[in-house]
Scaffold this active site. Sequence first.
Site: not given
Length: 564
Positions: A187, A500, A330, A429, A452-453
């Site tokens: 946080h 993305c 998405r 991905e 990322n993936d």
Amino acid sequence: MYKGIAGSEGIGIGKAVLIEEHEINVEAKKVTDMDGEIARLQKAIEKFVADTTEMAARMDETVGKKDADILRGHIQMLQDPMLEEQISALMLNEKITAEMAVDQVLEQTAEMFAQIPDELLQQRATDFRDIKTRMLKILMGIEDVDISQVPSGTVLVARDLTPSMTAGINPDNIAGILTEVGGRTSHSAILARAMEIPAVLSIENICSIVKNGDEVVLDGTSGEAVVNPDEETVTRFEKMYQEHQNEKALLKAYAGQPSMTKDGTRVELVCNIGKPEDAKKAVECDGEGIGLFRTEFLFMDRDSIPTEEEQFEAYKTAAETMKGKPVIIRTLDIGGDKAIPYLGLEEEENPFLGFRAIRFCLKRKDIYETQLKALVRASAFGKIKIMVPLVTGVDELRQVKVMVADIMKEYDKEGVAYNKNIEIGVMMETPAACMMADALAKEAAFFSIGTNDLTGYTMAVDRGNAKVAYLYSTYNPAVLRAIKRIIECGKKEGIMVGMCGEAAADSKLIPLLLAFGLDEFSVSGTSVLKTRKIISDCDVEECKALADKVMKCVTEEEVLELLK
Ligand code: PEP
Ligand code: MG
């Protein structure tokens, strides 16, 4: 030099103000005047509500409504009639003080949430403990440092920053933040980044090391901090601070400018968002649309699936905020590391290779249909495009298209408005999607590369395993070849190809992506101007020459040598 986690970028130079955690010792005492004690409890609750409402209003201005709502949630949690009833019943039955009852009941509640093996519900335990501490301080008359009143140039040093502490922050006065706990997704890190305050987190024992008034310098990009630095270090940090300020000022010149290379190639520079309200931030950051709306966030932090109406409102809000600019939404990407407890998914041995994203949606068509219905309906209010995650072949895309076509037929009968030309694209991905990119490009309206993936799956790397983490790199020639192939296949069929994943904002990779012909870069709001500047500094012909050399490299080391 102390090393911690880089929580929020930027250079901070200032004087330390230590946010001490007061020892709160609740004394065991019996009460004789119980009516007076209950009245004291009520007064404390009233003060809590008034203080929190004021803090939340201040927070609306500094970090935005979403985070202020966390505090408003605290009011609801405390005013839950069951909780209040529990506290007063304990006081009456045991003849104990308000402090003792508040301490016991709120700690028990927090403990209950802490036991649940779910990160989001565990966060409630932190919330309840925050409420407990503040209630005890009110009851005991303990005054904290008023963060809203600290002088300009303050470096806050705390064990952690709770939402209620952060509420008082005036970003103009805070030069930096140091904490003892918390990671990049904690946080405190999220709030520090939202307020653009440099922060270094998780520095061991920092609260014992630093004294009030100590000189502190910190680098929120490298995660380093120095307490009472020597002259040379101060000069070095002042220079870095100036460079950072200059860069920020320079970047402002890119606001409102087209995203275009030196030689005139236009690309789209859009934003990644997680909530409909983030679309406003995307506009403020000068994003030219939304390249990825991660809808799973609408499903998280709640106890049931959002209704079609709730989802419709969310998608419509994003579409309307972007005023006709593209909004790529998405569809539900859960599973893997994104668990949603109320969906009752079974634990899997290999969650990243398991029942997730489109695989889950095509089995739970009831859930998926609700989402698609909301999306199709919202398409009447802007340029919504639908993106399917974790696709491995054309059959998955076809099934989604059939479902959308059926919904459209139903809407035609009912006279519901929607965009008949809504685009349905694929998130690229997986290595399977990459191998099938030529076929997918014939049936998809667009591609967006999820690096990322794609990096993890191409390299067959479990990111949680430190022993193999060195292999997780988008600079690896294997990943670069995958990216190049996807863009080439998309271009051959004339569809838009975007990216993305985090790599879209990587200064080293942008020249390569431009050389490959990437049409759209989707980045976080705070990276928009920086990415636009890098693009503006590039010349496509030069990028192509560089890309030719890079694509001949056979190791990551060789690639990095060229890209540095
Ligand atoms: C990606 O995989 O690159 C991506 C953008 O999606 P997520 O990070 O949500 O998996
Ligand atoms: Mg992904």
